[in-house]
Design a protein around this motif. Structure first.
Motif, PDB file in Angstrom:
ATOM      1  N   LYS A 232      39.176  47.469  50.159  1.00  0.00           N
ATOM      2  CA  LYS A 232      40.172  47.228  48.209  1.00  0.00           C
ATOM      3  C   LYS A 232      41.693  47.514  48.420  1.00  0.00           C
ATOM      4  O   LYS A 232      41.916  46.692  47.506  1.00  0.00           O
ATOM      5  CB  LYS A 232      39.924  48.690  48.339  1.00  0.00           C
ATOM      6  N   LYS A 233      42.058  47.398  50.119  1.00  0.00           N
ATOM      7  CA  LYS A 233      43.227  47.145  49.492  1.00  0.00           C
ATOM      8  C   LYS A 233      43.903  45.636  50.130  1.00  0.00           C
ATOM      9  O   LYS A 233      43.970  45.636  51.840  1.00  0.00           O
ATOM     10  CB  LYS A 233      44.797  48.054  50.370  1.00  0.00           C
ATOM     11  N   PRO A 275      46.639  40.948  42.805  1.00  0.00           N
ATOM     12  CA  PRO A 275      45.278  41.859  42.190  1.00  0.00           C
ATOM     13  C   PRO A 275      43.448  40.650  41.799  1.00  0.00           C
ATOM     14  O   PRO A 275      44.015  40.171  41.303  1.00  0.00           O
ATOM     15  CB  PRO A 275      44.803  43.291  42.368  1.00  0.00           C
ATOM     16  N   SER A 276      42.524  40.973  42.382  1.00  0.00           N
ATOM     17  CA  SER A 276      41.477  40.769  41.991  1.00  0.00           C
ATOM     18  C   SER A 276      41.411  41.062  41.130  1.00  0.00           C
ATOM     19  O   SER A 276      41.975  42.380  40.147  1.00  0.00           O
ATOM     20  CB  SER A 276      40.566  40.895  42.926  1.00  0.00           C
ATOM     21  N   LYS A 277      40.805  40.492  39.383  1.00  0.00           N
ATOM     22  CA  LYS A 277      40.698  41.464  38.537  1.00  0.00           C
ATOM     23  C   LYS A 277      39.532  40.323  36.916  1.00  0.00           C
ATOM     24  O   LYS A 277      39.435  39.030  37.830  1.00  0.00           O
ATOM     25  CB  LYS A 277      42.156  40.433  37.575  1.00  0.00           C
ATOM     26  N   TYR A 287      41.201  45.819  37.208  1.00  0.00           N
ATOM     27  CA  TYR A 287      41.152  45.493  38.388  1.00  0.00           C
ATOM     28  C   TYR A 287      40.981  45.239  39.434  1.00  0.00           C
ATOM     29  O   TYR A 287      39.839  46.390  40.006  1.00  0.00           O
ATOM     30  CB  TYR A 287      42.805  45.580  38.806  1.00  0.00           C
ATOM     31  N   GLY A 288      40.362  44.702  40.670  1.00  0.00           N
ATOM     32  CA  GLY A 288      39.249  45.085  41.460  1.00  0.00           C
ATOM     33  C   GLY A 288      37.997  44.369  41.526  1.00  0.00           C
ATOM     34  O   GLY A 288      37.442  45.386  41.304  1.00  0.00           O
ATOM     35  N   PRO A 292      40.309  42.835  46.633  1.00  0.00           N
ATOM     36  CA  PRO A 292      41.003  43.548  46.218  1.00  0.00           C
ATOM     37  C   PRO A 292      41.763  44.205  45.109  1.00  0.00           C
ATOM     38  O   PRO A 292      42.282  43.045  44.494  1.00  0.00           O
ATOM     39  CB  PRO A 292      41.872  43.325  47.576  1.00  0.00           C
ATOM     40  N   SER A 293      41.739  44.887  44.811  1.00  0.00           N
ATOM     41  CA  SER A 293      42.091  46.169  43.651  1.00  0.00           C
ATOM     42  C   SER A 293      44.219  46.144  43.885  1.00  0.00           C
ATOM     43  O   SER A 293      44.392  46.241  42.796  1.00  0.00           O
ATOM     44  CB  SER A 293      41.775  46.773  42.897  1.00  0.00           C
ATOM     45  N   GLU A 294      43.851  46.314  45.027  1.00  0.00           N
ATOM     46  CA  GLU A 294      45.565  46.360  45.469  1.00  0.00           C
ATOM     47  C   GLU A 294      46.111  44.961  46.522  1.00  0.00           C
ATOM     48  O   GLU A 294      45.814  44.632  47.271  1.00  0.00           O
ATOM     49  CB  GLU A 294      46.175  47.596  46.086  1.00  0.00           C
ATOM     50  N   TYR A 295      47.845  44.807  46.119  1.00  0.00           N
ATOM     51  CA  TYR A 295      47.615  42.772  46.774  1.00  0.00           C
ATOM     52  C   TYR A 295      49.379  43.805  46.400  1.00  0.00           C
ATOM     53  O   TYR A 295      50.444  44.036  46.121  1.00  0.00           O
ATOM     54  CB  TYR A 295      47.824  42.497  45.868  1.00  0.00           C
TER      55      TYR A 295
END
Lengths: 419, 248
Positions: A232-233, A275-277, A287-288, A292-295
């Motif tokens: 996720k991160k 982040p992936s979106k 996002y995510g 990952p939803s967090e970069y």
């Protein structure tokens, strides 16, 4: 005995032991020749790489002279694109930030990052109840053996297949033969389950493009793809010197670093900007999506701005970590990473002094370097290692950190009493 | 003031007397009018390597007075050569013109003060080793090779890495002052794995006293396992042999 003499004595003992290790000698000797063969083939195929290295040197010079501005530019765009970026003055600042991102007890997977060692990150995360796996095969072996890396690109260069088989047999509770493909397959199977459960992926960066905040990661195994793609991160830990102005510049780093690291083309170059979106449903951005939803980008200073202001030492920041200098060093093939701390050989002395280990641990390396300049003759960035080592020796002498044996040796050959 | 000073450096008079004598014979043969300092001291280079520029500066200032009594200083030691040429100016110590002996001998040959017709065959297979201080650090690659090319009968083995890519022998930078065995191992590895010296090689020729001593240590190291019979000469010895028509 003074502290520096004690460090020196222990260091010399290790150095000496390493030279007596016939297996290490053989492994390194083969590695050197195979590196040269591959590099020569890559150069034959892409002869213009030498010219590109010259172009890149200019870009690196510009980047180091504008390091802080470029870091700021990176931070701005990463945040604009819904990522997070911190410029960490010290390793402590970086750790503080990472602690906020990584929950206690998380499962963390890492792809190769020497810079992350400056934070002693594995130890910190483990103290917070996290489980940390190195996923680069060499790093994985080193981590499980609780050994230390012996080359910056091939950390397990000194570990024979028999030892790997023994280690994995014990770890996985089944008898494994010393057959390399089998061993690679077992590690792959083991790590597969870890990837999908991991909460956080930590990677380094070979270059970061300031214009888009894009991280470039060169790899062959495919582990970085998974580390940066599945959890996720995703946290990138990179030194400030990795930032170059544009995507094209970063691509040039990839090209030059790979060729000088003996690859015609690495298997993968991963590029990550935010982040992936997805906006596939009603153009609403979420996002995510799959990634990952967090970069998070952690740009580490840790003395780099200080180095950048020094006309001699700043050259060390041009290093692309291709590792070619080590193979061409007259000493390294006899001793491997024992001629070093975390970073090795002449250039390693400078990086040890500024980035990890400190001046006391840099002293023995600085006085072992032959200052022969062969590394400079092979370096894509033409880094003048002898010049830097000479400056470091002056600094050491001024600080009273010259090992007594060296001082006494000079007294003996010159007949001059050293005050 | 004028004239030529032969600055011998510390190592030749102390440890390489025969090699030095060969150089003196060649210079005398060419009727070079040169002086030697009886009270020659250290050039200060080891202090630079130690990191003590302050002490090196004191020595440089003292030596500078002696050197400036001459119009040309020649030295067979690349460390002294580099120290005078590169470091003395940064230490505020003036010097006259400085030449490494290989450059000076080459000049003597160009001026026919040593004439090619005087040279007798030296039937040896040799490899020239570029000292780091002379080659990479001072850019002198050609003169020693041009001299060797003039020697009749000499056959030259060209190793894998030469000139700016040549492999250091391990004898420099203070390493041998505290771990001579590691230096010897560097030399042994260089000869076997990097230069890959052939079995019929008679000698290694070089232009640096530290390289001579350390390569000899490397050969001793190799010979402990498998005896090899390779001699190490300084360049002037080859010229001396050629002028005298005898192989030493």
């Amino acid at each position: 005995m003074s502290e520096v003499d004690a460090i020196f004595e222990k260091y010399l003992e290790n150095l000496w032991d390493a030279t007596q290790d016939d297996f290490l000698r053989l492994a390194l000797s083969r590695a050197v020749e195979s590196y040269r063969r591959n590099r020569n083939n890559a150069f034959k195929r892409y002869p213009y790489i030498v010219e590109k290295a010259k172009q890149l040197r200019k870009i690196k010079e510009y980047s180091i002279d504008h390091m802080e501005e470029l870091a700021k530019e990176t931070k701005d765009i990463v945040e604009e694109l819904k990522g997070n970026c911190i410029i960490a003055k010290t390793p402590e600042d970086a750790i503080k930030y990472i602690n906020e991102v990584v929950d206690e007890g998380s499962l963390v997977i890492k792809s190769k990052s020497i810079t992350s060692e400056e934070l002693h990150i594995n130890q910190h995360l483990e103290e917070r109840g996290c489980t940390v796996y190195e996923t680069d095969l060499g790093e994985f072996i080193i981590q499980q053996l609780k050994s230390r890396p012996m080359h910056i690109l091939s950390p397990a260069i000194h570990v024979p297949r028999e030892k790997v088989a023994e280690l994995l047999s014990k770890m996985l509770g089944k008898q494994l033969p010393p057959d390399i493909p089998t061993l690679v397959g077992e590690v792959k199977r083991f790590l597969r389950q870890v990837y999908f459960k991991a909460d956080v992926g930590i990677s380094g960066a070979n270059a970061i493009a300031a214009e888009t905040g894009t991280t470039f990661i060169i790899e062959n195994e495919g582990n970085a793809k998974l580390v940066t793609g599945l959890p996720k991160k995703h946290i990138v830990i990179a030194g400030l010197e990795k930032v170059v102005p544009t995507l094209q510049d970063a691509m040039l780093v990839v090209e030059v670093a790979s060729r000088y690291a003996n690859y015609k083309a690495p298997s993968y170059v991963n590029l990550i900007s935010c982040p992936s979106k997805t906006g596939d449903i009603e153009k609403q951005v979420v996002y995510g999506a799959h990634g990952p939803s967090e970069y998070h980008v952690v740009l580490l200073d840790n003395n780099r701005t200080k180095m950048a202001k020094d006309p001699v030492y700043k050259q060390a920041l041009y290093c692309l970590r291709c590792g070619g200098c080590l193979y061409e060093c007259p000493i390294y093939p006899l001793t491997a990473g024992h001629f070093g701390y975390l970073y090795m050989a002449g250039l390693g002395a400078i990086l040890t002094r500024f980035l990890i280990g400190g001046i006391e641990n840099a002293a023995p390396i600085a006085y072992t370097c032959l200052m022969c300049g062969r590394c400079k003759a092979h370096c894509p960035m033409e880094i003048d290692v002898p010049e830097m080592v000479l400056k470091l020796r002056q600094e050491l002498a001024e600080a009273g950190l010259t090992p007594s044996w060296v001082k006494e040796g000079v007294e003996a050959i010159t007949g001059i009493k050293i005050r | 003031m004028g004239g030529v000073l032969l600055w011998r450096g510390c190592t030749y008079p102390a440890k390489l007397v025969e090699e030095l004598e060969a150089l003196l014979r060649v210079l005398n043969h060419a009727k070079v009018d040169f002086s030697i300092l009886e009270d020659e001291k250290c050039c200060g280079y080891p202090l630079i390597l130690l990191g003590r520029r302050d002490l090196a500066k004191e020595i440089a200032e003292e030596n500078s007075k002696k050197l400036n009594k001459y119009s040309l200083v020649i030295t067979p030691c690349p460390a002294c050569f580099r120290m005078f040429s590169q470091f003395y100016p940064t230490l505020g110590a003036k010097t006259p013109e400085i030449m490494h002996v290989s450059q000076f001998l080459h000049k003597l040959m160009q001026e026919k003060r040593i004439d090619a017709s005087e040279l007798k065959p030296v039937k040896l297979k040799v490899m020239y080793h570029d000292p780091c201080e002379l080659g990479r650090h001072m850019g002198v690659y050609e003169e020693p090779r041009k001299i060797l090319a003039e020697i009749p009968g000499l056959s030259l083995y060209e190793q894998r890495f030469v000139r700016e890519k040549s492999v250091c022998c391990g004898g420099g930078s203070l390493l041998p002052v505290y771990t001579s065995s590691l230096s010897a191992m560097v030399a042994a590895r260089k000869l076997l794995e990097e230069d890959r010296i052939p079995e019929d090689l008679d000698a290694i020729v070089t232009t640096c006293p530290q390289c001579i001593l350390n390569i000899r240590q490397g050969i001793r190291w190799i010979s402990e396992e498998k005896p090899i019979n390779v001699r190490v000469y300084n360049l002037a010895q080859i010229l001396d042999m050629s002028l005298r028509g005898e192989i030493q």
